[in-house]
Design an enzyme around this catalytic site. Structure first.
Site, mmCIF file in Angstrom:
data_model
loop_
_atom_site.group_PDB
_atom_site.id
_atom_site.type_symbol
_atom_site.label_atom_id
_atom_site.label_comp_id
_atom_site.label_asym_id
_atom_site.label_seq_id
_atom_site.Cartn_x
_atom_site.Cartn_y
_atom_site.Cartn_z
ATOM 1 N N ASP A 76 -10.771 2.110 -3.275
ATOM 2 C CA ASP A 76 -11.390 1.852 -1.969
ATOM 3 C C ASP A 76 -12.906 1.970 -2.053
ATOM 4 O O ASP A 76 -13.602 1.717 -1.074
ATOM 5 C CB ASP A 76 -10.864 2.850 -0.925
ATOM 6 N N ASP A 80 0.828 -1.212 0.000
ATOM 7 C CA ASP A 80 0.000 0.000 0.000
ATOM 8 C C ASP A 80 0.865 1.266 0.000
ATOM 9 O O ASP A 80 2.063 1.232 0.297
ATOM 10 C CB ASP A 80 -0.899 -0.025 1.248
HETATM 11 C C1 GLA Z 1 -5.789 1.813 2.029
HETATM 12 C C2 GLA Z 1 -6.209 0.635 1.195
HETATM 13 C C3 GLA Z 1 -7.248 -0.172 1.911
HETATM 14 C C4 GLA Z 1 -6.698 -0.632 3.243
HETATM 15 C C5 GLA Z 1 -6.251 0.576 4.057
HETATM 16 C C6 GLA Z 1 -5.544 0.141 5.315
HETATM 17 O O1 GLA Z 1 -6.795 2.760 2.100
HETATM 18 O O2 GLA Z 1 -6.674 1.042 -0.060
HETATM 19 O O3 GLA Z 1 -7.633 -1.278 1.140
HETATM 20 O O4 GLA Z 1 -5.638 -1.517 3.042
HETATM 21 O O5 GLA Z 1 -5.359 1.398 3.318
HETATM 22 O O6 GLA Z 1 -5.096 1.193 6.065
#
Ligand code: GLA
Length: 725
Positions: A550, A480
């Site tokens: 997301d 990430d």
């Molecule tokens: C990001 C990712 C999510 C999740 C969060 C965790 O927003 O896109 O899928 O992994 O971080 O903090």
């Protein structure tokens, strides 16, 4: 596929599948661009001499015949700064005298089978030497000794050409590169529309189309990543062209940091396209003998509109970008705990999700953010990649063993490029955070970005990640990147090299990704950046899939998937069913099946009916996997054409089966009553699985299937599966 040099005409002709690209060595070693588009036979080439060659106020070098030629009016193969070519430059090098005039002339070239890699950078690759051919053409600035090597590779099976450039310092003095675009290309006309993909967090890759106008237009990123805001993609489509017709030129940069993609239309109505590292706040010192490699750009051409262009990108990326074991291997159907639990979990809670997953037919459990340091919320611990044993009693190993004993694969989340101000790592190494002297750092999601340009930082991260991957049987890593870069600077770079920082940062990230994928070749990596903030071909070289967004609300997510599909194939798109409430589980499934499918929820928080529905969905995922991952995509009704309904379809290469999905985003009283399919064989007959009725491909594509009896409700969706009889 071939690259030919005609010595007599001094002309290069590059042919990829169905595509020709032609240029020649013109007066005084200038490279003049002649043509790029649909294939043209070798015996009938564009007539270069019958074009405007000179215009008033367009200067000419003193070495060419007076009034015969100006680099300002001639379509050029490279755009050099400061000389007679006044258009937007692709190369600008500040020399030891302090000026940035750069003029490149042809020196030599070589043509060879295969495709070279780019040191330290992701790039498309050849599976066999025979499927690609490469031209390496060297140009030199006689005054400064700077050299540009233009690299072109053509593909046998794809209407694609990759381009990049190497800048070499063949002088005895240090120079500074101020601009090094991956390519420059002048089109002989400008009657095109520009298509780009803009967005933000939870609304990535929205389609935008505008006519080209005189002057410079384009997109870019200064965020330290390719970004949610603009994708490093751009297409030009002939005016009036659309999904199925018209000339479409697609440009995509294999790069994950600051980029620029621009088109300048000049007074001759020709359009110069450039793409590469963003030249704003960029500089690179080049000592004598050193070379600088630009990232690679991918150029795809289709005269079957945007649909043809997208399918060409999809096949190319599946064949020549995605690598490693997971290129052809079936990706495991996963459940991720993030939307279900956030960071509030312990090993038993996670195990309960895994247990349900196994009973449901899911194949992998992924533990998301919150397993390390003291991380219970986003205020701390990034960088402290040590397991939190209060949450995971017995460490990661114990949970991995329990999950594996169920017969599931195991995945884990990392955000390697970040450091929390509240972390042991930051307290020990404040210099490891990206920062500039005497200025406080801006925070984003309560975190700083770690300085990936530093070897000691990368070694620490490799050691920490290896400690977990090397001692546990882990199958998958979600990588990430949850904020953009501000106050960009490195404590290790001297003041006069700080402009190199962004590029050095991403080279560092690529190096660490390379080390990890090399050390753990069985690992499946999924890229992520707050969803799709780094959804680019650079990342796809290391991670064969990327979490698309997301936003897991199927009714808005579908727009993101349509936009992404302009150049990215379904196989690379992480797409999950969540507990989001706006759509039924059936619609959520239908939308998420357009990608690397999974679930993102806590089964304890959804109803028994929902759990039963999910269980029933799994078989279809397996049934359609190959068709969706490796089939051809047809956008039947796109959100940018119709805000109410949308529809898409996958057809296998042999045209023996098709899966079409129709979705009503918002109900409209009057809607089209027939859905016309595409891409079938008109002469073949297909059975509609649902009713057993048999239709010809011709009927399905021309008359369509009736939607008359379907409910007209917000969020309603339906799949139609046809198989050849
Ligand atoms: C990001 C990712 C999510 C999740 C969060 C965790 O927003 O896109 O899928 O992994 O971080 O903090």
């Amino acid at each position: 596929m071939s690259i030919h040099y005609n010595e007599q005409k001094k002309l290069f002709k590059l042919d990829a599948a169905g595509v020709s690209y032609i240029f020649k060595i013109y007066q005084d070693g200038f490279l003049a661009h002649l043509y790029y588009g649909a294939y043209i036979p070798d015996d009938n080439l564009p007539d270069f001499e019958r074009r405007p060659v000179y215009a008033s106020f367009s200067a000419q070098p003193d070495t060419v015949e007076p009034y015969s030629f100006s680099p300002d009016t001639c379509p050029m193969e490279i755009g050099c700064n400061g000389g007679a070519d006044m258009r937007i430059a692709s190369v600008q090098i500040r020399n030891a005298d302090g000026n940035a005039v750069t003029e490149m002339r042809y020196v030599s070239h070589k043509i060879y089978a295969g495709k070279p890699g780019l040191p330290g950078l992701p790039a498309l690759y050849a599976n066999t030497r025979e499927e690609c051919e490469t031209l390496e053409l060297t140009m030199r600035d006689a005054v400064t000794g700077a050299e540009c090597v233009l690299l072109y590779t053509v593909f046998e099976k794809h209407p694609a050409i990759t381009r990049s450039m190497i800048i070499r310092n063949a002088s005895s003095k240090t120079m500074e590169i101020e601009r090094a675009m991956s390519f420059s290309m002048d089109m002989n006309r400008c009657d095109y529309d520009l298509i780009t993909l803009y967005g933000r967090h939870v609304q990535e890759r929205e389609f935008e189309r505008r006519p080209l106008g005189h002057g410079t237009q384009g997109v870019g990123s200064r965020r330290g990543s390719s970004s949610h805001a603009q994708n490093p993609f751009m297409a030009l489509i002939s005016r009036g062209g659309g999904e199925d017709f018209g000339e479409a030129y697609g440009f995509n940069l294999v790069y994950s940091c600051n980029f620029k993609a621009e088109v300048e239309v000049d007074y001759n109505n020709s359009a110069r396209v450039i793409m590469g590292i963003n030249y704003d706040d960029f500089g690179w010192k080049l000592a004598p003998g050193e070379a600088f490699y630009t990232p690679e750009a991918v150029l795809v051409y289709s005269n079957e509109g945007l649909g043809g262009m997208s399918r060409a990108f999809h096949r190319l990326y599946n064949d020549n970008l995605v690598r490693g074991e997971w290129k052809h291997k079936k990706r495991p159907l996963l459940v991720n705990n993030w939307e279900g639990t956030g960071m509030e979990f312990d090993d038993d809670k996670l195990y309960a999700i895994a247990k349900w997953a196994k009973e449901t037919g899911i194949e992998m459990f992924v533990m998301d953010d919150g397993w390390f340091g003291r991380r219970d919320d986003d205020t701390s611990s990034l960088g402290d990649w040590y397991v939190n044993e209060t949450k995971l009693k017995g460490g990661v190993g114990s949970l991995v063993r329990r999950v594996k004993a169920l017969g599931l694969k195991f995945g884990i989340w990392y955000e390697p490029e970040m450091i929390s101000p509240d972390s042991d790592l930051y307290r020990a190494h404040p210099d490891w955070a990206i920062h500039v002297p005497n200025r406080a750092n801006s925070v984003g999601r309560q975190q700083y970005v770690i300085d990936m340009s530093r070897q000691d930082v990368r070694d620490y991260l490799f050691e920490r990640i290896s400690d977990v991957l090397g001692h546990n049987d882990i199958d998958y890593l979600k990588w990430d990147f949850n904020r953009n870069i501000t106050e960009a600077g490195s404590a290790l770079l001297p003041a006069n090299r700080q402009k190199e920082f962004y590029h050095r940062f991403i080279l560092g990230t690529y190096e660490l990704m390379d080390r990890i994928t090399t050390a753990y070749p069985h690992l499946l990596m999924e890229g992520c950046s707050g969803g799709g903030g780094r959804y680019d071909p650079g990342m796809l070289y290391y991670s064969p899939q990327i979490w698309c967004s997301d936003n897991t609300d199927a009714l808005s997510r579908v727009d993101i998937q349509f936009g992404s599909s302009l150049c990215y194939p379904a196989s690379v798109q992480g797409a999950h069913v969540s507990a989001s409430s706006r759509a039924s589980y059936e619609t959520k499934r239908n939308v998420a099946m357009w990608g690397s499918f999974g679930y993102e929820l806590d089964p304890a928080k959804i109803s028994e009916e929902a759990r039963a529905e999910i269980k029933a969905q799994i078989a279809d995922y397996h049934k359609y996997y190959d068709l969706i991952h490796y089939g051809d995509l047809y956008r039947l009704i796109s959100p940018w054409e119709d805000p109410y309904n949308c529809a898409w379809e996958f057809v296998d290469e042999e045209k023996t089966q098709a899966l079409a999905t129709y979705l009503i985003k918002f109900k409209k009283e009057r809607r089209g009553l027939f859905l016309r399919l595409k891409g079938l064989d008109p002469a073949k007959y297909y059975r509609w699985e649902e009713t057993g009725e048999v239709f010809s491909g011709a009927l399905l594509m021309n008359a369509g299937i009736s939607l008359f009896c379907m409910p007209n409700e917000d969020g309603y969706s339906k799949t139609f599966y046809f198989k050849e009889v």
